[in-house]
Design an enzyme around this catalytic site. Structure first.
Site, PDB file in Angstrom:
ATOM      1  N   ASP A   1       3.521   9.381  -0.648  1.00 43.42           N
ATOM      2  CA  ASP A   1       2.329   8.615  -0.272  1.00 43.42           C
ATOM      3  C   ASP A   1       2.092   7.531  -1.316  1.00 43.42           C
ATOM      4  OD1 ASP A   1       0.024   8.002   1.187  1.00 43.42           O
ATOM      5  OD2 ASP A   1      -0.572  10.096   1.349  1.00 43.42           O
TER       6      ASP A   1
ATOM      7  N   HIS B   1       0.809  -1.220   0.000  1.00 43.46           N
ATOM      8  CA  HIS B   1       0.000   0.000   0.000  1.00 43.46           C
ATOM      9  C   HIS B   1       0.842   1.270   0.000  1.00 43.46           C
ATOM     10  CE1 HIS B   1      -4.057  -1.766   0.659  1.00 43.46           C
ATOM     11  NE2 HIS B   1      -3.303  -2.800   0.973  1.00 43.46           N
TER      12      HIS B   1
HETATM   13  P1  ADQ Z   1      -3.182   6.043   4.803  1.00 48.64           P
HETATM   14  O1  ADQ Z   1      -1.776   6.491   4.986  1.00 48.64           O
HETATM   15  O2  ADQ Z   1      -3.940   5.917   6.043  1.00 48.64           O
HETATM   16  O3  ADQ Z   1      -3.269   4.699   3.944  1.00 48.64           O
HETATM   17  P2  ADQ Z   1      -5.108   7.392   2.894  1.00 48.64           P
HETATM   18  O4  ADQ Z   1      -4.991   6.709   1.608  1.00 48.64           O
HETATM   19  O5  ADQ Z   1      -5.292   8.852   2.774  1.00 48.64           O
HETATM   20  O6  ADQ Z   1      -3.855   7.191   3.853  1.00 48.64           O
HETATM   21  O7  ADQ Z   1      -6.350   6.769   3.637  1.00 48.64           O
HETATM   22  C1  ADQ Z   1      -6.852   7.358   4.790  1.00 48.64           C
HETATM   23  C2  ADQ Z   1      -8.298   6.934   4.998  1.00 48.64           C
HETATM   24  O8  ADQ Z   1      -8.604   7.255   6.345  1.00 48.64           O
HETATM   25  C3  ADQ Z   1      -9.277   7.696   4.117  1.00 48.64           C
HETATM   26  O9  ADQ Z   1     -10.335   6.853   3.752  1.00 48.64           O
HETATM   27  C4  ADQ Z   1      -9.762   8.826   5.022  1.00 48.64           C
HETATM   28  O10 ADQ Z   1     -11.084   9.253   4.778  1.00 48.64           O
HETATM   29  C5  ADQ Z   1      -9.662   8.197   6.386  1.00 48.64           C
HETATM   30  N1  ADQ Z   1      -9.375   9.249   7.370  1.00 48.64           N
HETATM   31  C6  ADQ Z   1      -8.316  10.055   7.422  1.00 48.64           C
HETATM   32  N2  ADQ Z   1      -8.467  10.935   8.440  1.00 48.64           N
HETATM   33  C7  ADQ Z   1      -9.628  10.661   9.000  1.00 48.64           C
HETATM   34  C8  ADQ Z   1     -10.372  11.231  10.093  1.00 48.64           C
HETATM   35  N3  ADQ Z   1      -9.950  12.278  10.787  1.00 48.64           N
HETATM   36  N4  ADQ Z   1     -11.544  10.660  10.397  1.00 48.64           N
HETATM   37  C9  ADQ Z   1     -12.001   9.618   9.713  1.00 48.64           C
HETATM   38  N5  ADQ Z   1     -11.379   9.060   8.682  1.00 48.64           N
HETATM   39  C10 ADQ Z   1     -10.200   9.579   8.335  1.00 48.64           C
HETATM   40  C11 ADQ Z   1      -2.315   3.817   3.339  1.00 48.64           C
HETATM   41  C12 ADQ Z   1      -1.263   4.442   2.425  1.00 48.64           C
HETATM   42  C13 ADQ Z   1      -1.930   5.273   1.335  1.00 48.64           C
HETATM   43  C14 ADQ Z   1      -2.934   4.411   0.561  1.00 48.64           C
HETATM   44  C15 ADQ Z   1      -3.847   3.658   1.506  1.00 48.64           C
HETATM   45  C16 ADQ Z   1      -4.690   2.635   0.765  1.00 48.64           C
HETATM   46  O11 ADQ Z   1      -0.357   5.240   3.176  1.00 48.64           O
HETATM   47  O12 ADQ Z   1      -0.975   5.822   0.449  1.00 48.64           O
HETATM   48  O13 ADQ Z   1      -3.713   5.233  -0.266  1.00 48.64           O
HETATM   49  O14 ADQ Z   1      -3.110   2.958   2.506  1.00 48.64           O
HETATM   50  O15 ADQ Z   1      -3.910   1.782   0.018  1.00 48.64           O
END
Ligand code: ADQ
Length: 469
Positions: free
Chosen positions: A370, A161
């Site tokens: 990311d 990921h």
């Molecule tokens: P993350 O680093 O966690 O994931 P991201 O892809 O942005 O990053 O996913 C975060 C998820 O958490 C989103 O669905 C978002 O809505 C939710 N989220 C964030 N802040 C929140 C909050 N305050 N309240 C509720 N929900 C919140 C890792 C990798 C990424 C990759 C994903 C999926 O680091 O690059 O995109 O996995 O593969």
């Protein structure tokens, strides 16, 4: 359709979807896949076992909303060495190009191997001969090899990921070769985009001397054949849109709009992680206010950042730094009736996030590195097509490969440059409706079509089409 066995560090039960979202983008994606295929999701419960030293295969089985979960607790030593140590203080920073934060400790490396061995031992009895096995993320890079050592002959896929670092960085990891050799026991290895895939292929060719066919991603090494492909992850479009139709979403939107009144709201939503570029983002906003003091009354920035991995030292630092930066700019720029930055340390449901995104005219997604970044896609998915907001996106997010479309799509920035961020904010504020619509149109098609169902479908069907050696 073959049964699916998903193995990841943490397991989230579908009901807790809102909360699970805050842990990372993995949870919603995997629940959707498991509902379609049936099967089991195996991993750590997130709980500490009573025995502080040794972890047993004490599996807790639960069935909820069409998904069976099988979890084990970990000992405090395992949590410390495997999770806080090797996974999050060695691999995570290294894979996000942060050599300065990467710790190399022999003990945590041993803990990582021990927990991977334990995962293999506990999950093996649950696997049936025709199951497709799908292992997730950097916590479990060597799991495929451990499963093979236990006689598992099934097709096993792995998805990373996060980014795969360039070879020159990756070789700073002690025993890097051993780690990558274990990965070649998978049948299919998925990356978020071609950049990470190419880095991996480069390593296999240069450091292992493997035979690599770039176009197909085929790696041949010591009699084994592995395929490496890019599978950009997407959002759960239907679920997210349904959340957007709820009263909760409408209420959240209204709440934000009424609290910002005639000021433009700009939003950032991220786990509190140094890879997300949060202090750099605040520097960019600060630069914008320096350059446009007349705009201080017109703009409000809302940063939602729930803390994560709080036992890891570098995460304590980033939290303190962010508090300090937000405090500084608010101290310097606030008036009795206005505060330029609202910094919130908690999670929200996807319905509420939808409402906040829709109310915000600018979405700031500026990670330093990311794998993908689902927030960027969620922000766009929540916009009103007739009056969409502007996404400002880091060129170093995996999502940039999909959301920068021939100069349209997102406004791209270098997240390390405060001037770049400041300029993008100015551009977004002045952007005419017609251009905002054109940029939105350039992104929404891929966000809708390349959703999480498409992602799981294409990974699983490619995995089913591979043949184990
Ligand atoms: P993350 O680093 O966690 O994931 P991201 O892809 O942005 O990053 O996913 C975060 C998820 O958490 C989103 O669905 C978002 O809505 C939710 N989220 C964030 N802040 C929140 C909050 N305050 N309240 C509720 N929900 C919140 C890792 C990798 C990424 C990759 C994903 C999926 O680091 O690059 O995109 O996995 O593969």
């Amino acid at each position: 359709m073959e049964r699916l066995v998903v193995i990841s560090n943490r397991v989230a039960v579908p009901k807790a979807r809102g909360a699970a979202g805050a842990q990372g983008g993995l949870a919603g994606a995997l629940n959707a896949a498991l509902k379609d295929h049936g099967g089991i999701w195996f991993g750590w419960s997130g709980q500490e076992s009573d025995d502080s030293d040794d972890t047993d295969c004490n599996i807790h089985l639960q069935r909820s909303d069409g998904v069976t979960t099988a979890t084990i607790d970990l000992s405090s030593r395992d949590i410390d060495e495997y999770y806080n140590g090797y996974a999050n203080a060695t691999l995570w920073p290294l894979f996000h190009y942060r050599l300065d934060l990467t710790q190399y400790e022999r003990e945590t490396a041993k803990g990582y191997e021990r927990v991977n061995e334990l995962f293999a031992e506990c999950v093996s009895p649950l696997i049936e001969p025709d199951d497709l096995i799908w292992v997730h993320d950097y916590h479990l890079l060597p799991l495929g090899e451990r499963l093979r050592a236990r006689g598992i002959k099934n097709r096993i896929g792995f998805f990373l990921h996060i980014p795969w670092p360039p070879t020159r960085l990756f070789v700073s990891l002690p025993f890097h070769e051993r780690l990558v050799r274990t990965m070649l026991d998978y049948d299919l290895i998925g990356f978020q985009n071609d950049e990470w895939r190419e880095s991996f292929l480069h390593y296999c060719r240069k450091e292992l001397g493997a035979e690599v066919e770039e176009a197909t991603g085929t790696i041949r090494f010591e009699g084994r054949t592995v395929i490496a492909r890019a599978y950009p992850i997407g959002i759960d479009w239907d679920h997210f849109q349904a959340q957007g139709q709820t009263d909760e979403a409408a209420h959240a939107e209204q709440r934000l709009l009424s609290s910002t009144r005639d000021r433009t709201a700009m939003i950032g939503v991220d786990r509190l992680d140094y890879s997300k570029g949060l202090p750099e983002r605040i520097d960019g906003i600060s630069r914008f206010f320096d350059q446009h003091p007349e705009c201080v009354r017109d703009l409000v920035f809302i940063q939602i950042a729930p803390p994560s991995r709080e036992d890891v030292e570098s995460y304590q630092h980033i939290r303190a730094l962010l508090e300090q930066k937000a405090g500084q700019i608010n101290g310097a720029r606030s008036e009795v009736d206005l505060v330029p930055i609202r910094y919130v340390n908690r999670g929200y449901s996807h319905a509420e996030l939808f409402g906040f995104f829709r109310a915000a005219k600018i979405g700031l997604v500026t990670p330093l590195r990311d794998g993908m970044n689902l927030v960027a896609k969620e922000y766009v998915a929540a916009q009103d097509p007739e009056d969409p907001g502007v996404l400002i996106l880091s060129r170093f997010a995996g999502a940039a490969q999909q959301l920068e479309v021939d100069g349209a799509g997102a406004v791209m920035v270098n997240p390390y440059s405060p001037d770049d961020i400041a300029q993008a904010i100015g551009l977004a504020l002045d952007m005419p409706l017609q251009e905002r619509k054109a940029r939105y149109e350039a992104m929404i098609g891929t966000i809708r079509a390349d959703n999480v169902q498409a992602w799981t479908d294409s990974f699983c069907s490619d995995l089913a089409a591979t043949r184990p050696d």
